[in-house]
Enzyme design. Sequence first.
Site, PDB file in Angstrom:
ATOM      1  N   THR A  96       0.861  -1.194   0.000  1.00 37.18           N
ATOM      2  CA  THR A  96       0.000   0.000   0.000  1.00 37.18           C
ATOM      3  C   THR A  96       0.894   1.239   0.000  1.00 37.18           C
ATOM      4  OG1 THR A  96      -0.110  -0.194   2.417  1.00 37.18           O
ATOM      5  CG2 THR A  96      -1.959  -1.078   1.176  1.00 37.18           C
ATOM      6  N   PRO A  97       1.701   1.420  -1.028  1.00 36.28           N
ATOM      7  CA  PRO A  97       2.668   2.527  -1.018  1.00 36.28           C
ATOM      8  C   PRO A  97       1.990   3.884  -1.201  1.00 36.28           C
ATOM      9  CG  PRO A  97       2.670   1.461  -3.161  1.00 36.28           C
ATOM     10  CD  PRO A  97       1.726   0.666  -2.285  1.00 36.28           C
ATOM     11  N   GLU A 175      10.785  -5.133  10.987  1.00 36.20           N
ATOM     12  CA  GLU A 175      11.721  -5.959  10.238  1.00 36.20           C
ATOM     13  C   GLU A 175      12.995  -6.151  11.060  1.00 36.20           C
ATOM     14  OE1 GLU A 175      12.147  -4.678   6.143  1.00 36.20           O
ATOM     15  OE2 GLU A 175      10.006  -4.260   6.081  1.00 36.20           O
ATOM     16  N   ASN A 230       2.397   3.878  14.275  1.00 39.13           N
ATOM     17  CA  ASN A 230       3.591   4.236  13.508  1.00 39.13           C
ATOM     18  C   ASN A 230       3.905   5.726  13.630  1.00 39.13           C
ATOM     19  OD1 ASN A 230       4.224   1.691  12.762  1.00 39.13           O
ATOM     20  ND2 ASN A 230       3.638   1.874  10.619  1.00 39.13           N
ATOM     21  N   ALA A 231       2.864   6.543  13.656  1.00 41.45           N
ATOM     22  CA  ALA A 231       3.098   7.980  13.790  1.00 41.45           C
ATOM     23  C   ALA A 231       3.759   8.298  15.134  1.00 41.45           C
ATOM     24  CB  ALA A 231       1.772   8.739  13.653  1.00 41.45           C
ATOM     25  N   PHE A 232       3.299   7.660  16.206  1.00 40.92           N
ATOM     26  CA  PHE A 232       3.884   7.916  17.528  1.00 40.92           C
ATOM     27  C   PHE A 232       5.343   7.439  17.580  1.00 40.92           C
ATOM     28  CE2 PHE A 232       0.929   9.243  21.045  1.00 40.92           C
ATOM     29  CZ  PHE A 232      -0.057   9.730  20.216  1.00 40.92           C
ATOM     30  N   CYS A 282       7.411   1.958   5.904  1.00 37.49           N
ATOM     31  CA  CYS A 282       6.116   2.338   6.475  1.00 37.49           C
ATOM     32  C   CYS A 282       6.024   3.672   7.194  1.00 37.49           C
ATOM     33  CB  CYS A 282       5.641   1.217   7.388  1.00 37.49           C
ATOM     34  SG  CYS A 282       5.283  -0.266   6.437  1.00 37.49           S
TER      35      CYS A 282
HETATM   36  P1  NAD Z   1       5.665  -6.190   0.002  1.00 38.64           P
HETATM   37  O1  NAD Z   1       5.725  -5.240  -1.140  1.00 38.64           O
HETATM   38  O2  NAD Z   1       6.926  -6.806   0.518  1.00 38.64           O
HETATM   39  O3  NAD Z   1       4.673  -7.393  -0.363  1.00 38.64           O
HETATM   40  C1  NAD Z   1       3.424  -7.221  -0.976  1.00 38.64           C
HETATM   41  C2  NAD Z   1       3.236  -8.341  -1.997  1.00 38.64           C
HETATM   42  O4  NAD Z   1       1.894  -8.318  -2.475  1.00 38.64           O
HETATM   43  C3  NAD Z   1       4.116  -8.215  -3.243  1.00 38.64           C
HETATM   44  O5  NAD Z   1       4.952  -9.351  -3.351  1.00 38.64           O
HETATM   45  C4  NAD Z   1       3.121  -8.099  -4.403  1.00 38.64           C
HETATM   46  O6  NAD Z   1       3.547  -8.771  -5.581  1.00 38.64           O
HETATM   47  C5  NAD Z   1       1.896  -8.787  -3.822  1.00 38.64           C
HETATM   48  N1  NAD Z   1       0.637  -8.401  -4.476  1.00 38.64           N
HETATM   49  C6  NAD Z   1       0.153  -7.171  -4.736  1.00 38.64           C
HETATM   50  N2  NAD Z   1      -1.053  -7.251  -5.308  1.00 38.64           N
HETATM   51  C7  NAD Z   1      -1.357  -8.564  -5.426  1.00 38.64           C
HETATM   52  C8  NAD Z   1      -2.494  -9.285  -5.929  1.00 38.64           C
HETATM   53  N3  NAD Z   1      -3.550  -8.649  -6.408  1.00 38.64           N
HETATM   54  N4  NAD Z   1      -2.438 -10.625  -5.901  1.00 38.64           N
HETATM   55  C9  NAD Z   1      -1.359 -11.273  -5.413  1.00 38.64           C
HETATM   56  N5  NAD Z   1      -0.279 -10.648  -4.905  1.00 38.64           N
HETATM   57  C10 NAD Z   1      -0.279  -9.310  -4.910  1.00 38.64           C
HETATM   58  O7  NAD Z   1       4.919  -5.410   1.176  1.00 38.64           O
HETATM   59  P2  NAD Z   1       5.047  -5.688   2.752  1.00 38.64           P
HETATM   60  O8  NAD Z   1       6.262  -5.004   3.307  1.00 38.64           O
HETATM   61  O9  NAD Z   1       4.833  -7.126   3.031  1.00 38.64           O
HETATM   62  O10 NAD Z   1       3.808  -4.833   3.280  1.00 38.64           O
HETATM   63  C11 NAD Z   1       2.482  -5.266   3.050  1.00 38.64           C
HETATM   64  C12 NAD Z   1       1.553  -4.404   3.880  1.00 38.64           C
HETATM   65  O11 NAD Z   1       1.841  -4.569   5.271  1.00 38.64           O
HETATM   66  C13 NAD Z   1       1.663  -2.921   3.609  1.00 38.64           C
HETATM   67  O12 NAD Z   1       0.390  -2.342   3.732  1.00 38.64           O
HETATM   68  C14 NAD Z   1       2.538  -2.412   4.735  1.00 38.64           C
HETATM   69  O13 NAD Z   1       2.280  -1.066   5.056  1.00 38.64           O
HETATM   70  C15 NAD Z   1       2.129  -3.315   5.879  1.00 38.64           C
HETATM   71  N6  NAD Z   1       3.151  -3.532   6.917  1.00 38.64           N
HETATM   72  C16 NAD Z   1       4.458  -3.721   6.572  1.00 38.64           C
HETATM   73  C17 NAD Z   1       5.396  -3.983   7.561  1.00 38.64           C
HETATM   74  C18 NAD Z   1       6.856  -4.209   7.229  1.00 38.64           C
HETATM   75  O14 NAD Z   1       7.637  -4.290   8.142  1.00 38.64           O
HETATM   76  N7  NAD Z   1       7.245  -4.325   5.969  1.00 38.64           N
HETATM   77  C19 NAD Z   1       4.996  -4.109   8.887  1.00 38.64           C
HETATM   78  C20 NAD Z   1       3.652  -3.939   9.198  1.00 38.64           C
HETATM   79  C21 NAD Z   1       2.738  -3.653   8.201  1.00 38.64           C
HETATM   80  C1  UGA Z   2       8.108  -0.169  12.131  1.00 40.45           C
HETATM   81  C2  UGA Z   2       7.405  -0.367  13.473  1.00 40.45           C
HETATM   82  O1  UGA Z   2       8.396  -0.465  14.493  1.00 40.45           O
HETATM   83  C3  UGA Z   2       6.557  -1.638  13.447  1.00 40.45           C
HETATM   84  O2  UGA Z   2       5.845  -1.745  14.675  1.00 40.45           O
HETATM   85  C4  UGA Z   2       5.563  -1.544  12.295  1.00 40.45           C
HETATM   86  O3  UGA Z   2       4.799  -2.724  12.213  1.00 40.45           O
HETATM   87  C5  UGA Z   2       6.319  -1.357  11.004  1.00 40.45           C
HETATM   88  O4  UGA Z   2       7.128  -0.148  11.103  1.00 40.45           O
HETATM   89  C6  UGA Z   2       5.454  -1.164   9.821  1.00 40.45           C
HETATM   90  O5  UGA Z   2       4.317  -0.795   9.932  1.00 40.45           O
HETATM   91  O6  UGA Z   2       6.016  -1.367   8.745  1.00 40.45           O
HETATM   92  P1  UGA Z   2      10.231  -1.182  10.930  1.00 40.45           P
HETATM   93  O7  UGA Z   2      10.075   0.003  10.040  1.00 40.45           O
HETATM   94  O8  UGA Z   2      10.367  -2.504  10.324  1.00 40.45           O
HETATM   95  O9  UGA Z   2       8.995  -1.263  11.926  1.00 40.45           O
HETATM   96  O10 UGA Z   2      11.511  -0.975  11.874  1.00 40.45           O
HETATM   97  P2  UGA Z   2      11.790  -0.036  13.152  1.00 40.45           P
HETATM   98  O11 UGA Z   2      12.572  -0.829  14.128  1.00 40.45           O
HETATM   99  O12 UGA Z   2      10.578   0.623  13.659  1.00 40.45           O
HETATM  100  O13 UGA Z   2      12.764   1.055  12.544  1.00 40.45           O
HETATM  101  C7  UGA Z   2      12.308   2.040  11.640  1.00 40.45           C
HETATM  102  C8  UGA Z   2      13.399   3.057  11.432  1.00 40.45           C
HETATM  103  O14 UGA Z   2      13.572   3.862  12.582  1.00 40.45           O
HETATM  104  C9  UGA Z   2      14.760   2.446  11.133  1.00 40.45           C
HETATM  105  O15 UGA Z   2      15.399   3.200  10.120  1.00 40.45           O
HETATM  106  C10 UGA Z   2      15.476   2.559  12.449  1.00 40.45           C
HETATM  107  O16 UGA Z   2      16.872   2.618  12.312  1.00 40.45           O
HETATM  108  C11 UGA Z   2      14.920   3.877  12.971  1.00 40.45           C
HETATM  109  N1  UGA Z   2      14.993   4.022  14.429  1.00 40.45           N
HETATM  110  C12 UGA Z   2      14.313   3.183  15.241  1.00 40.45           C
HETATM  111  C13 UGA Z   2      15.738   5.058  14.958  1.00 40.45           C
HETATM  112  O17 UGA Z   2      16.366   5.863  14.225  1.00 40.45           O
HETATM  113  N2  UGA Z   2      15.788   5.207  16.323  1.00 40.45           N
HETATM  114  C14 UGA Z   2      15.113   4.379  17.155  1.00 40.45           C
HETATM  115  O18 UGA Z   2      15.198   4.594  18.393  1.00 40.45           O
HETATM  116  C15 UGA Z   2      14.367   3.334  16.603  1.00 40.45           C
END
Ligand code: NAD
Ligand code: UGA
Length: 468
Positions: A96-97, A175, A230-232, A282
């Site tokens: 969801t970019p 991650e 995430n905002a917080f 994110c």
């Molecule tokens: P990602 O881009 O790694 O994976 C998404 C996958 O969905 C892709 O491989 C894409 O090919 C597939 N896709 C898209 N449309 C499709 C369709 N119609 N049918 C089948 N496959 C399809 O994304 P992500 O990092 O896994 O994030 C997914 C969601 O989770 C986002 O909304 C993100 O904001 C949220 N999120 C991400 C993280 C994180 O740490 N990356 C953490 C929490 C929440």
């Molecule tokens: C973040 C949130 O921590 C997760 O809870 C959430 O699910 C996720 O986003 C998401 O929605 O994608 P992530 O982005 O994977 O997770 O990693 P974080 O550990 O939060 O780090 C994010 C960034 O902040 C990194 O660049 C990290 O280096 C930086 N960071 C983190 C700082 O600069 N200082 C800190 O004290 C902590």
Amino acid sequence: MTTHPIQTICCIGAGYVGGPTMAVIADRCPQIQVTVVDLNASRIEAWNDPDLGRLPVYEPGLDAVVGRCRGRNLHFSTDVQSAIAQADIVFLSVNTPTKTRGVGAGQASDLRWIEASARQVAACAKGHTIVVEKSTLPVRTAETVKAILAAAQGATPDGETKSFEVLSNPEFLAEGTAIADLEQPDRVLIGGEDPAAIEALAGIYGHWVPSERILRTNLWSSELSKLTANAFLAQRISSINSIAALCEATEANVQEVARAIGSDSRIGSKFLQAGPGFGGSCFQKDILNLVYLCRHYGLDEVAAYWEAVVQLNAWQQHRIARLVVNKLFGTVTAKRLAILGFAFKADTNDTREAPAIRICSDLLDEGAELAIYDPKVSEGQIAADLEQPAGDGGHDRGGWQLSSSALEAARGADAVLVLTEWSEFAAIPWVELAAVMRKPAWVFDARARLDHGVARAAGFHVWVVGQG
Ligand code: NAD
Ligand code: UGA
């Protein structure tokens, strides 16, 4: 209405969230068949790679979990239709970019993949299906998902009845710690209207998550809680980075300030690490989404408040690049700079919105020659990230090359920049690096994780974020 226990799960999207989350569900619920589907065939192929070291997502511990379940009750497939048709629950875990054009470009979430996957579920589902929003979505997206599903609800030509229930179940994993976060979550959040659907999903998590950690809310609270969390978190990082800049100007030390304020239990000690700004796929996207939503609802002051968190973050990254140029006598043109770490944080191969991208791009614009070393990020990924914007060929941009170690990157360099906190950087042999670098040699520690005493003793000038 589903009352029987869930037997089959389909997850649409085999990315950083879908892959690890479903692997942990399959691991903890051996009686449930879990199929993760994706349109991206090469990604699915990588998830099925017999060599567990080549999974498409690098996450500590993920290989072991996948190794235990794959082929047993965890499957990766491109056959989206049949996985949906067989599923009691479908998770939407697609990307969801931020929108890049059209209405809301630069702020609103691009929901085309959510819409496409909801339409696929509407078309292919059989019987009663619980549809779970796992992706991070703007508040009230469930309305859209419900509208798409409702249009397909009812009697089908084969004499069956199709019905749906929509839940919101945002993911909070970070991650690099995804497996631990999934196995021991602070909370699992389920938003919905239908108690039976909510309990069916809660029942899955109940296999390993203590019941008091499974929170139930209405749909909109659940969707909005994800953006708010995430905002917080991001706001804490911008807050401490703003203070880091003030520390550098006043001889205060941001690590000491963070310890002092973090000891106040009302503030807490986590997420107070000053650095090169937050990266990752994110934080920026979700805050911009929040900003867009606030403006949509006429809350301009609220929008401006959150927008400042993102602006401060970009400023911090440009500030660090500028500071490197200034310390190196005002120019880095044709100077070699060693970049240690390109991933947005340690223990991941993900570079989405990595601070390294903006800092390296600024330095390339200044004409620097970068030697980049990261233990997990591939050369192709760095090339894609540092690609010159189209039509921006009018000046002498520097160049970059990949290095296979910190020592190799440092050879002939004027400075070493540490941009990711990989643990191996704590043990850099500074004396060896000093021997192969041009003098005066600088270390810019944007993560404040190095042994600065050793680097100084080896003859380096050292700059540390929040200390100067
Ligand atoms: P990602 O881009 O790694 O994976 C998404 C996958 O969905 C892709 O491989 C894409 O090919 C597939 N896709 C898209 N449309 C499709 C369709 N119609 N049918 C089948 N496959 C399809 O994304 P992500 O990092 O896994 O994030 C997914 C969601 O989770 C986002 O909304 C993100 O904001 C949220 N999120 C991400 C993280 C994180 O740490 N990356 C953490 C929490 C929440
Ligand atoms: C973040 C949130 O921590 C997760 O809870 C959430 O699910 C996720 O986003 C998401 O929605 O994608 P992530 O982005 O994977 O997770 O990693 P974080 O550990 O939060 O780090 C994010 C960034 O902040 C990194 O660049 C990290 O280096 C930086 N960071 C983190 C700082 O600069 N200082 C800190 O004290 C902590």
